[in-house]
Design an enzyme around this catalytic site. Structure first.
Site, PDB file in Angstrom:
ATOM      1  CD  GLU B  68      -0.693   4.447  -8.972  1.00  0.00           C
ATOM      2  OE1 GLU B  68       0.021   4.269  -7.958  1.00  0.00           O
ATOM      3  OE2 GLU B  68      -1.853   4.008  -9.068  1.00  0.00           O
ATOM      4  CG  HIS B 136     -10.448   7.618  -5.842  1.00  0.00           C
ATOM      5  ND1 HIS B 136      -9.791   7.737  -4.650  1.00  0.00           N
ATOM      6  CD2 HIS B 136     -10.257   6.333  -6.238  1.00  0.00           C
ATOM      7  CE1 HIS B 136      -9.245   6.575  -4.335  1.00  0.00           C
ATOM      8  NE2 HIS B 136      -9.507   5.717  -5.276  1.00  0.00           N
TER       9      HIS B 136
END
Lengths: 101, 330, 309
Positions: B68, B136
């Site tokens: 990321e 998540h």
């Protein structure tokens, strides 16, 4: 005998589907296991197949239309000439199989 | 509402609103790039990039390694040289890995260079809990709100996703565009014509007279559900404001509503400590010269488990919001 | 002026700006390039005007090597409104993209992924420009370098990674922070061209950079150049030096400016008198830059809110 073809379910998170494509036209006979209609959910395609041979009489929602899970999509009958009733309430559910891809 | 009933709109899925906004903006700006994990032929985790790769090709719609910091850094670098970029960070939890290029560089580039650099990057990410557990599920938009130079947008409907994403893709500076796992099953009417929403404008999505409820993203739907229950169960008329833009925050619309209703309850899925609601309530106090009657509703101060019982217990719901409003108005 | 003399002059410029800055009480917080001039100057000599350079927070050398106006850089270092970035960047964030200096970013390893993105923009623009990024040995242990090398190699980005290895992350020797040695071997798994060279020899840096850049421009993908250098000052203007006096003396003995001047003298290209004249001219130019900066105003306090959003 007259049948109503319902939007199958339950499918996770799905309340409404969009009709993608009819694979049988009014007047045509669905054979056992034949793909009748494809539906679109937010993330999948749903294939709806006949589990009983029958004649497709009337489509109640065309391609592109939105319809709720459990709502009728079409009418079918055993005989091609059976008179269709005014109300769908008493009709049997069309036996179907569905697969979410 | 059918397409026929609302002339000039069509009903589409939430994901289609995102794909459509991107396709239109990519056609409009031939430099615009889409980078991220699984954004290519796969079409995105929620199919929200469907069709872009086929139409615009490998060069403009690029799958990236699962890194990321690299994704956002590359997007920021390209944007700094004038190649506007959307980077998809699958879940907002993973944005934590990419905060250096976003916060330390992109958000400050224009300021620190005395206006020589602009970084037109949109980081699109999916927040919220839906059975996937502690890393998540998080909603960290309040962290982003405290970064000068960052614009933070959070739509609740397909139409707003379309209009806000187009606004983000035309903005000069970095934007964090936050959708939500539970928004993807939704569909809604979206204008057929090009439609760009203003950044920094909240929207009153339900008029009411007794209390103002603010929320954003998926929680707007919970707020609307609670408002119906308040009306039915207690005769309480709740005005619901969809914030849409968290930074800048449309305090004018909120303050005008609270001036009419006299009370505010904020609802968010992110943590309450230093959260969106805290910020709204305090700013209201500053604007109004006194603290209005106020309450905040959010999740428990705990991680969100993937266990459905524990997730359900942690997350705010309509019942919790109804109870908070009734207690405040007692 | 022949190119090696121009490069010597540029190194003297960097050294002189920093020396005059260090001599002031109001020098501010700085990371000096003194000792590492050859890395920036040798590299920049191999760049084209349309290429872009990024640096770490040790940016005075790279900015001046890239050809930014010394007076504007000095003003920026002193926080004056006439600075390159209106006094808002300081040393750590100097940037002038129009001059091919996309700029500094002070977070160690933070400039690497940005450089890959800039290289992607150059690749897509298709005009042959490349991106070079200077970072320290301290950045080599960060994940960002490995993410950057992977992405750049996958996409064959026009990117030159220049590791200015001065051997120290503040106080930690590279042998105690990096398992890999030499650092250029880090590039091997990604199939990148790489080299480890003496970073105190400006001509060697120039030649090596030019060679790798030719390969990059030919479409060969990214490359990695490790330049072994010496930092002749402490890590920053606020840090004490941890090196023993003999080690520091050994480092000073490798001075890239003295070395380049000696070589030019040996070649008969620049005698002692000419070198002294060069130093005097640079010193006068730098003094004028400081005088201009001293005369310039600080930014209006309202600038604290300008160009924020």
């Amino acid at each position: 005998m007259i049948y109503k073809l319902l939007v199958p379910g339950p499918i996770d998170d799905v309340e409404q589907v969009r009709v993608l494509e009819w694979h049988v036209a009014p007047g045509e006979t669905c054979t056992l296991g034949q793909l009748v209609v494809e539906l679109e959910t937010h993330k999948a395609l749903v294939e709806v197949r006949a589990e009983h041979p029958a004649v497709l009489r009337t489509i109640l929602c065309d391609s592109g239309q939105w319809v709720a899970v459990g709502a009728p999509m079409a009418l079918l009958s055993d005989g091609a000439d059976e008179a269709l009733p005014d109300s769908l309430d008493a009709l049997a559910d069309m036996p179907l199989a569905f697969e979410v891809n | 509402m059918s397409a026929e009933a609302a002339a000039g709109t069509a009903r589409i899925f939430f994901r289609e609103a995102i794909a459509r906004a991107l396709a239109e903006e990519m056609a409009r700006d031939p430099r615009l790039l889409v980078l991220g994990q699984d954004v290519g032929a796969f079409g995105g985790s929620y199919k929200e990039f469907t069709g872009l790769h086929a139409r615009f090709g490998d060069d403009r719609v690029r799958d990236m390694p699962v890194a990321e910091a690299g994704m956002v850094g590359v997007g920021v670098g390209a944007a700094a040289l004038g190649h506007r970029t959307l980077v998809s960070i699958t879940y907002m939890d993973f944005l934590m890995l990419a905060l250096d290029p976003l916060v330390n560089y992109a958000a400050k580039a224009r300021f620190k260079t005395g206006g020589r650099l602009r970084v037109p990057i949109v980081v699109k990410t999916t927040a919220g809990a839906k059975g996937q557990g502690v890393a998540h599920s998080q909603c960290i938009e309040a962290w982003m709100m405290g970064v000068p130079g960052l614009t933070v947008l959070a739509p609740s409907t397909p139409a707003d996703a379309y209009g806000l994403l187009k606004a983000a893709l035309r903005h000069d500076g970095p934007v964090v565009f936050i959708d939500h796992k539970r928004l993807f099953p939704k569909s809604g009417e979206v204008p057929l014509a090009d439609h760009v929403l203003p950044i920094g404008a909240a929207c009153v999505v339900r008029a009411g007279t007794d209390v103002t409820v603010t929320s954003h993203g998926y929680m707007v739907h919970i707020a609307l559900e609670a408002a119906e229950r308040l009306q039915a169960e207690a005769g309480i008329s709740a005005e619901v404001i969809d914030l849409r833009s968290l930074a800048p925050l449309d305090t004018g619309t909120i303050a005008a509503s609270v001036a009419r209703t006299g009370a505010i309850v904020t609802l968010e899925e992110g943590q309450l400590t230093c959260g969106v609601g805290s910020e709204i309530c305090f700013r209201l106090g500053e604007i109004m010269g006194r603290m209005p009657r106020a309450a905040r509703v959010g999740p428990l101060a705990a991680p969100v488990s993937s266990n459905p019982v524990l997730e359900g217990e942690c997350l705010p719901d309509a019942a919790r919001l109804v109870a908070a409003v009734r207690k405040l108005l007692e | 002026m022949i190119e090696p003399i121009a490069r010597l002059r540029r190194m003297v410029l960097i050294r002189t700006v920093e020396a005059q800055l260090m001599a002031r009480r109001d020098h501010g917080f700085q990371l000096y390039s003194t000792g590492e001039e050859a890395v920036a100057v040798g590299l920049c000599a191999a760049l084209s005007p349309t290429d872009q350079l990024l640096s770490s927070g040790r940016a005075i050398g790279p900015a001046l090597a890239r050809g930014l106006d010394p007076a504007a850089v000095i003003a920026e270092l002193l926080g004056k409104a006439s600075g390159v970035n209106r006094g808002k960047a300081g040393r750590g964030h100097l940037a002038q993209p129009e001059a091919g200096f996309l700029g500094a970013h002070t977070v160690v390893a933070g400039n690497l992924t940005l450089a890959a993105g800039a290289a992607l923009a150059c690749q897509r623009a298709g005009e042959g420009a490349i991106v070079a990024v200077i970072f320290g040995d301290g950045a080599c242990g960060a994940g960002a370098l490995h993410e950057t090398m992977n992405i750049a190699a996958l996409w064959r980005l026009p990117l030159l990674l220049v590791c200015d290895n001065n051997g120290l992350s503040v106080s930690t020797p590279v042998a105690r922070s990096m398992a890999a040695s030499p650092l250029a071997t880090l590039a091997a798994p990604f199939g990148m061209a790489s080299a480890t060279i003496d970073g105190m020899d400006v001509e060697r840096v120039h030649t090596a950079a030019a060679g790798l850049i030719a390969g990059i421009r030919a479409g060969g993908g990214p490359a990695f150049l490790e330049c072994r250098s010496e930092r002749l000052t402490p890590h920053s203007s606020a840090t004490r030096d941890t090196r023993a006096a003999p080690d520091l003396a050994a480092a000073r003995a490798r001075c890239p400016i003295a070395r380049a001047a000696a070589r030019l003298a040996g070649e008969g290209a620049l005698d002692a008198a000419a070198f002294a004249a060069l130093e005097q001219a640079v010193s006068a130019e730098v003094a004028r830059g400081f005088a201009l900066a001293d005369a310039a105003p600080y930014p209006d306090p309202a600038e604290a809110l300008s160009d924020v959003g």
